[in-house]
Design a protein around this motif. Structure first.
Motif, PDB file in Angstrom:
ATOM      1  N   ALA A 136      46.450  59.163 -10.031  1.00  0.00           N
ATOM      2  CA  ALA A 136      45.492  58.074 -10.277  1.00  0.00           C
ATOM      3  C   ALA A 136      44.081  58.528  -9.965  1.00  0.00           C
ATOM      4  N   LYS A 137      43.144  57.795 -10.558  1.00  0.00           N
ATOM      5  CA  LYS A 137      41.732  57.836 -10.206  1.00  0.00           C
ATOM      6  C   LYS A 137      41.338  56.427  -9.788  1.00  0.00           C
ATOM      7  N   HIS A 138      40.321  56.317  -8.950  1.00  0.00           N
ATOM      8  CA  HIS A 138      39.925  54.970  -8.526  1.00  0.00           C
ATOM      9  C   HIS A 138      38.463  54.970  -8.123  1.00  0.00           C
ATOM     10  N   LEU A 139      37.919  53.762  -8.043  1.00  0.00           N
ATOM     11  CA  LEU A 139      36.598  53.550  -7.446  1.00  0.00           C
ATOM     12  C   LEU A 139      36.777  52.499  -6.346  1.00  0.00           C
ATOM     13  N   LEU A 140      35.944  52.562  -5.322  1.00  0.00           N
ATOM     14  CA  LEU A 140      36.061  51.692  -4.155  1.00  0.00           C
ATOM     15  C   LEU A 140      34.708  51.090  -3.844  1.00  0.00           C
ATOM     16  N   VAL A 141      34.685  49.774  -3.721  1.00  0.00           N
ATOM     17  CA  VAL A 141      33.475  49.059  -3.316  1.00  0.00           C
ATOM     18  C   VAL A 141      33.733  48.480  -1.931  1.00  0.00           C
ATOM     19  N   MET A 142      32.968  48.946  -0.940  1.00  0.00           N
ATOM     20  CA  MET A 142      33.134  48.512   0.443  1.00  0.00           C
ATOM     21  C   MET A 142      32.203  47.357   0.769  1.00  0.00           C
ATOM     22  N   TYR A 143      32.459  46.745   1.899  1.00  0.00           N
ATOM     23  CA  TYR A 143      31.582  45.694   2.433  1.00  0.00           C
ATOM     24  C   TYR A 143      31.482  45.886   3.944  1.00  0.00           C
ATOM     25  N   LYS A 144      30.516  45.229   4.531  1.00  0.00           N
ATOM     26  CA  LYS A 144      30.298  45.363   5.965  1.00  0.00           C
ATOM     27  C   LYS A 144      31.505  44.819   6.735  1.00  0.00           C
ATOM     28  N   GLY A 145      32.136  45.669   7.533  1.00  0.00           N
ATOM     29  CA  GLY A 145      33.313  45.264   8.285  1.00  0.00           C
ATOM     30  C   GLY A 145      34.605  45.802   7.704  1.00  0.00           C
ATOM     31  N   SER A 146      34.576  46.368   6.482  1.00  0.00           N
ATOM     32  CA  SER A 146      35.794  46.943   5.926  1.00  0.00           C
ATOM     33  C   SER A 146      36.090  48.271   6.636  1.00  0.00           C
ATOM     34  N   ARG A 147      37.332  48.712   6.495  1.00  0.00           N
ATOM     35  CA  ARG A 147      37.757  49.917   7.219  1.00  0.00           C
ATOM     36  C   ARG A 147      36.989  51.139   6.731  1.00  0.00           C
ATOM     37  N   ARG A 148      36.464  51.894   7.693  1.00  0.00           N
ATOM     38  CA  ARG A 148      35.733  53.147   7.454  1.00  0.00           C
ATOM     39  C   ARG A 148      34.440  52.939   6.662  1.00  0.00           C
ATOM     40  N   ALA A 149      33.931  51.744   6.642  1.00  0.00           N
ATOM     41  CA  ALA A 149      32.660  51.512   5.946  1.00  0.00           C
ATOM     42  C   ALA A 149      31.527  52.135   6.749  1.00  0.00           C
ATOM     43  N   PRO A 150      30.667  52.938   6.128  1.00  0.00           N
ATOM     44  CA  PRO A 150      29.557  53.542   6.852  1.00  0.00           C
ATOM     45  C   PRO A 150      28.508  52.492   7.221  1.00  0.00           C
ATOM     46  N   PRO A 151      27.635  52.784   8.184  1.00  0.00           N
ATOM     47  CA  PRO A 151      26.617  51.810   8.593  1.00  0.00           C
ATOM     48  C   PRO A 151      25.646  51.448   7.484  1.00  0.00           C
ATOM     49  N   THR A 152      25.560  52.282   6.465  1.00  0.00           N
ATOM     50  CA  THR A 152      24.621  51.998   5.379  1.00  0.00           C
ATOM     51  C   THR A 152      25.099  50.849   4.490  1.00  0.00           C
ATOM     52  N   VAL A 153      26.381  50.510   4.582  1.00  0.00           N
ATOM     53  CA  VAL A 153      26.913  49.417   3.754  1.00  0.00           C
ATOM     54  C   VAL A 153      26.600  48.099   4.447  1.00  0.00           C
ATOM     55  N   GLU A 154      25.729  47.286   3.830  1.00  0.00           N
ATOM     56  CA  GLU A 154      25.309  46.013   4.410  1.00  0.00           C
ATOM     57  C   GLU A 154      25.775  44.812   3.579  1.00  0.00           C
ATOM     58  N   ARG A 155      26.399  45.029   2.432  1.00  0.00           N
ATOM     59  CA  ARG A 155      26.787  43.919   1.564  1.00  0.00           C
ATOM     60  C   ARG A 155      27.931  43.118   2.186  1.00  0.00           C
ATOM     61  N   THR A 156      27.997  41.874   1.827  1.00  0.00           N
ATOM     62  CA  THR A 156      29.068  41.000   2.283  1.00  0.00           C
ATOM     63  C   THR A 156      30.315  41.233   1.439  1.00  0.00           C
ATOM     64  N   LYS A 157      31.386  40.585   1.842  1.00  0.00           N
ATOM     65  CA  LYS A 157      32.635  40.727   1.102  1.00  0.00           C
ATOM     66  C   LYS A 157      32.530  40.128  -0.293  1.00  0.00           C
ATOM     67  N   ASP A 158      31.855  39.004  -0.422  1.00  0.00           N
ATOM     68  CA  ASP A 158      31.671  38.383  -1.744  1.00  0.00           C
ATOM     69  C   ASP A 158      30.820  39.269  -2.635  1.00  0.00           C
ATOM     70  N   GLU A 159      29.785  39.845  -2.073  1.00  0.00           N
ATOM     71  CA  GLU A 159      28.942  40.737  -2.858  1.00  0.00           C
ATOM     72  C   GLU A 159      29.741  41.967  -3.309  1.00  0.00           C
ATOM     73  N   ALA A 160      30.590  42.479  -2.432  1.00  0.00           N
ATOM     74  CA  ALA A 160      31.419  43.620  -2.809  1.00  0.00           C
ATOM     75  C   ALA A 160      32.390  43.248  -3.925  1.00  0.00           C
ATOM     76  N   LYS A 161      32.943  42.062  -3.874  1.00  0.00           N
ATOM     77  CA  LYS A 161      33.879  41.632  -4.918  1.00  0.00           C
ATOM     78  C   LYS A 161      33.171  41.503  -6.256  1.00  0.00           C
ATOM     79  N   ALA A 162      31.954  40.950  -6.261  1.00  0.00           N
ATOM     80  CA  ALA A 162      31.208  40.801  -7.507  1.00  0.00           C
ATOM     81  C   ALA A 162      30.860  42.165  -8.096  1.00  0.00           C
ATOM     82  N   ARG A 163      30.486  43.122  -7.239  1.00  0.00           N
ATOM     83  CA  ARG A 163      30.141  44.467  -7.720  1.00  0.00           C
ATOM     84  C   ARG A 163      31.377  45.157  -8.273  1.00  0.00           C
TER      85      ARG A 163
END
Length: 239
Positions: A136-163
């Motif tokens: 498989a190939k995949h893409l991953l959109v993280m949000y603040k608080g998700s596992r292994r999310a770097p500090p640079t990720v500031e989006r909320t979970k809803d924003e991550a879902k929309a993206r």
């Protein structure tokens, strides 16, 4: 005759007086010599007393046999060591340290005499079936608080879902451009270089949510949004 006798007696008396005087002088000389001898004796005695006092005031003389107790103690220690290693015993120390096997009893003799039971036949084990492989190939959109999310990720979970939904729409429209969509939307480290390619892996290697979403699609298809503790995934099955 009488005059001569008187002269003789007078001479004898003088001689007697001279002898008495000489005797007295001799006695006086002897007394002086005795006094001198006594004085020398007292002086010598005082000298010895002074020497004794000097010896008492100083350190005690060294005992010439000071080594005797040490020699006796060393001999006792040596005898003890020789006794420990078995010098006085016919049994060597190695034999004392070796375990002694217990003598077998009658039950053990009977067991040894009996033949061993025949082995129970076991069914042949079938070869383990190979695990199912996926690609498989995949893409991953993280949000603040998700596992292994770097500090640079500031989006909320809803924003991550929309993206992620936006990325999914583009990938489904043209699966051949999936790599370009990964480079644009994925937050996975190194995704732009690998194009989101996970290679080949056996079933169960991924988290259960990812595995379930992968099995819902066929090879060459793009999945719907798949949520895992890491964020939102869009998957392209390659095997």
């Amino acid at each position: 005759m009488s005059k001569t006798s008187e002269k003789d007696r007078a001479k004898d008396d003088e001689d007697l007086d001279d002898e008495a005087g000489s005797t007295d002088e001799g006695n006086d000389d002897e007394e002086e010599e005795a006094k001198a001898t006594a004085a020398r004796g007292r002086g010598h005695g005082h000298a010895h007393d002074d020497d004794d006092d000097a010896e008492d005031d100083g350190a005690e003389p060294e005992d010439p046999y000071w080594w005797a107790p040490h020699a006796v103690l060393s001999a006792l220690v040596l005898i003890g060591l020789l006794g420990f290693v078995g010098m006085f015993n016919k049994t060597p120390l190695a034999r004392l340290a070796a375990p002694v096997a217990p003598e077998p009893d009658e039950h053990e003799h009977a067991t040894a005499a009996a033949p061993p039971p025949a082995p129970t036949p076991r069914p042949a084990q079938s070869a383990q079936a190979p695990r199912e492989m996926f690609g498989a190939k995949h893409l991953l959109v993280m949000y603040k608080g998700s596992r292994r999310a770097p500090p640079t990720v500031e989006r909320t979970k809803d924003e991550a879902k929309a993206r992620a939904t936006e990325a999914m729409t583009k990938a489904k429209a043209d699966p051949s451009k999936f790599t370009d969509v990964v480079k644009e939307y994925s937050d996975e480290p190194g995704a732009d270089k690998r194009g989101g390619d996970l290679g080949k892996f056996p079933k169960g290697a991924m988290v259960p949510e990812f595995q379930a979403g992968l099995e819902k699609i066929k090879v060459g298809q793009v999945s719907d949004l798949v949520e895992t503790p890491f964020g939102y995934h869009v998957i392209l099955r390659t095997q």
